[in-house]
Scaffold this motif. Structure first.
Motif, PDB file in Angstrom:
ATOM      1  N   HIS A  27       2.383   7.365  -6.485  1.00 24.84           N
ATOM      2  CA  HIS A  27       1.157   8.179  -6.473  1.00 24.84           C
ATOM      3  C   HIS A  27       0.366   6.770  -7.307  1.00 24.84           C
ATOM      4  O   HIS A  27      -0.702   7.554  -8.465  1.00 24.84           O
ATOM      5  N   LEU A  28      -0.595   5.838  -6.991  1.00 30.52           N
ATOM      6  CA  LEU A  28      -1.372   5.103  -7.616  1.00 30.52           C
ATOM      7  C   LEU A  28      -2.668   4.554  -6.485  1.00 30.52           C
ATOM      8  O   LEU A  28      -1.728   4.369  -5.398  1.00 30.52           O
ATOM      9  N   SER A  29      -3.290   4.134  -6.780  1.00 29.83           N
ATOM     10  CA  SER A  29      -4.541   3.782  -6.097  1.00 29.83           C
ATOM     11  C   SER A  29      -3.956   2.287  -6.448  1.00 29.83           C
ATOM     12  O   SER A  29      -2.729   1.653  -6.760  1.00 29.83           O
ATOM     13  N   ASP A  30      -4.084   1.302  -5.111  1.00 26.00           N
ATOM     14  CA  ASP A  30      -3.908  -0.077  -4.701  1.00 26.00           C
ATOM     15  C   ASP A  30      -4.212  -1.351  -6.042  1.00 26.00           C
ATOM     16  O   ASP A  30      -3.330  -1.513  -6.422  1.00 26.00           O
ATOM     17  N   SER A  31      -5.804  -0.925  -6.606  1.00 23.76           N
ATOM     18  CA  SER A  31      -6.536  -1.985  -7.869  1.00 23.76           C
ATOM     19  C   SER A  31      -5.301  -1.202  -8.815  1.00 23.76           C
ATOM     20  O   SER A  31      -5.397  -2.029  -9.610  1.00 23.76           O
ATOM     21  N   ALA A  32      -4.421   0.244  -9.530  1.00 23.53           N
ATOM     22  CA  ALA A  32      -4.639   0.873 -10.799  1.00 23.53           C
ATOM     23  C   ALA A  32      -2.601   0.214 -10.312  1.00 23.53           C
ATOM     24  O   ALA A  32      -2.233  -0.977 -11.549  1.00 23.53           O
ATOM     25  N   LEU A  33      -2.354  -0.102  -9.178  1.00 22.66           N
ATOM     26  CA  LEU A  33      -0.831  -0.864  -8.984  1.00 22.66           C
ATOM     27  C   LEU A  33      -1.164  -2.501  -9.141  1.00 22.66           C
ATOM     28  O   LEU A  33      -0.227  -2.927 -10.077  1.00 22.66           O
ATOM     29  N   ALA A  34      -2.351  -2.870  -8.925  1.00 25.42           N
ATOM     30  CA  ALA A  34      -2.006  -4.421  -8.854  1.00 25.42           C
ATOM     31  C   ALA A  34      -1.973  -4.690 -10.602  1.00 25.42           C
ATOM     32  O   ALA A  34      -1.792  -5.541 -11.322  1.00 25.42           O
ATOM     33  N   VAL A  35      -2.862  -3.593 -11.463  1.00 23.60           N
ATOM     34  CA  VAL A  35      -3.069  -3.986 -12.353  1.00 23.60           C
ATOM     35  C   VAL A  35      -1.854  -3.448 -13.149  1.00 23.60           C
ATOM     36  O   VAL A  35      -1.292  -4.678 -14.625  1.00 23.60           O
ATOM     37  N   LEU A  36      -1.299  -2.434 -13.552  1.00 27.04           N
ATOM     38  CA  LEU A  36      -0.295  -2.282 -13.785  1.00 27.04           C
ATOM     39  C   LEU A  36       0.957  -3.491 -13.989  1.00 27.04           C
ATOM     40  O   LEU A  36       1.733  -3.660 -14.209  1.00 27.04           O
ATOM     41  N   TYR A  37       1.091  -3.860 -12.480  1.00 26.49           N
ATOM     42  CA  TYR A  37       1.781  -4.615 -11.779  1.00 26.49           C
ATOM     43  C   TYR A  37       1.577  -5.830 -12.656  1.00 26.49           C
ATOM     44  O   TYR A  37       2.917  -7.125 -12.777  1.00 26.49           O
ATOM     45  N   ALA A  38       0.182  -6.419 -12.818  1.00 21.00           N
ATOM     46  CA  ALA A  38       0.140  -7.328 -13.961  1.00 21.00           C
ATOM     47  C   ALA A  38       0.617  -7.551 -15.191  1.00 21.00           C
ATOM     48  O   ALA A  38       1.015  -8.670 -15.334  1.00 21.00           O
ATOM     49  N   LEU A  39       0.518  -5.740 -15.590  1.00 19.13           N
ATOM     50  CA  LEU A  39       1.132  -6.318 -16.792  1.00 19.13           C
ATOM     51  C   LEU A  39       2.194  -6.323 -16.792  1.00 19.13           C
ATOM     52  O   LEU A  39       2.746  -6.811 -17.545  1.00 19.13           O
ATOM     53  N   ARG A  40       3.169  -6.161 -16.536  1.00 19.31           N
ATOM     54  CA  ARG A  40       4.866  -6.230 -16.358  1.00 19.31           C
ATOM     55  C   ARG A  40       5.122  -7.628 -15.599  1.00 19.31           C
ATOM     56  O   ARG A  40       6.143  -8.740 -16.436  1.00 19.31           O
ATOM     57  N   HIS A  71       1.399  -1.207   0.037  1.00 25.31           N
ATOM     58  CA  HIS A  71      -0.407  -0.290   0.285  1.00 25.31           C
ATOM     59  C   HIS A  71       1.022   1.375  -0.371  1.00 25.31           C
ATOM     60  O   HIS A  71       0.516   2.057  -1.222  1.00 25.31           O
ATOM     61  N   GLN A  72       2.545   1.474   0.889  1.00 25.76           N
ATOM     62  CA  GLN A  72       3.167   2.135   0.574  1.00 25.76           C
ATOM     63  C   GLN A  72       3.508   2.461  -0.184  1.00 25.76           C
ATOM     64  O   GLN A  72       3.627   3.505  -0.838  1.00 25.76           O
ATOM     65  N   ALA A  73       3.946   1.618  -1.142  1.00 29.92           N
ATOM     66  CA  ALA A  73       4.907   1.233  -2.625  1.00 29.92           C
ATOM     67  C   ALA A  73       3.026   2.169  -3.727  1.00 29.92           C
ATOM     68  O   ALA A  73       4.616   2.636  -4.649  1.00 29.92           O
ATOM     69  N   ALA A  74       2.262   1.668  -3.976  1.00 30.01           N
ATOM     70  CA  ALA A  74       1.352   2.674  -4.367  1.00 30.01           C
ATOM     71  C   ALA A  74       1.162   3.659  -3.748  1.00 30.01           C
ATOM     72  O   ALA A  74       1.297   4.916  -5.106  1.00 30.01           O
TER      73      ALA A  74
END
Length: 144
Positions: free
Chosen positions: A29-42, A22-25
């Motif tokens: 400057h991302l929401s937790d869910s936006a980070l999850a989407v981008l992380y999955a794409l990576r 959560h701190q990383a997100a």
């Protein structure tokens, strides 16, 4: 140590790991869910199935869909049918590929560096025990 102490420590460590993500997100400057989407794409690569993001992140389909829609409006991703029914895949735009590397890509690389600092045996044991815990938990939850 008794099992309730072990459970308390396990719950604390898992919550603390979640808080670190959560701190990383927040720092990215991302929401937790936006980070999850981008992380999955990576992690999965461009064209990642939307359902894989939900499965990997443990975040509800509705929340992931909202994050994807916001990322679409920002010109970072777009959805396209996968040709096998109603399923959709997520793709990065050109700008999105750069943005992903500046955000989730940094976290992903940091995690790779962290795991590379462990011995092969430490990684093997850690993954083996996590999988064992997950499998036992799933089995017992099914029996509730």
């Amino acid at each position: 140590m008794d099992s309730s102490t072990n459970l308390h420590q396990l719950n604390f460590v898992l919550a603390d790991i979640g808080a670190a993500y959560h701190q990383a997100a927040l720092r990215l400057h991302l929401s937790d869910s936006a980070l999850a989407v981008l992380y999955a794409l990576r992690d999965f690569g461009d064209g990642c199935p939307l359902r894989s993001v939900c499965q990997q992140s443990g975040i509800s389909k509705q929340t992931i869909n909202s994050a994807v829609r916001k990322l679409e409006r920002e010109g970072i991703v777009f959805l396209k049918g996968n040709g096998t029914g109603r399923g959709k895949n997520i793709y990065l735009t050109e700008a999105g590929a750069i943005y992903m590397q500046q955000t989730a890509g940094r976290l992903y690389n940091m995690e790779q560096d962290l795991l590379a600092s462990w011995s092969a045996e430490e990684c093997r044991q850690y993954l083996q025990l996590l999988k064992k815990y997950r499998d036992c938990l799933r089995d017992r939850v099914r029996k509730l």
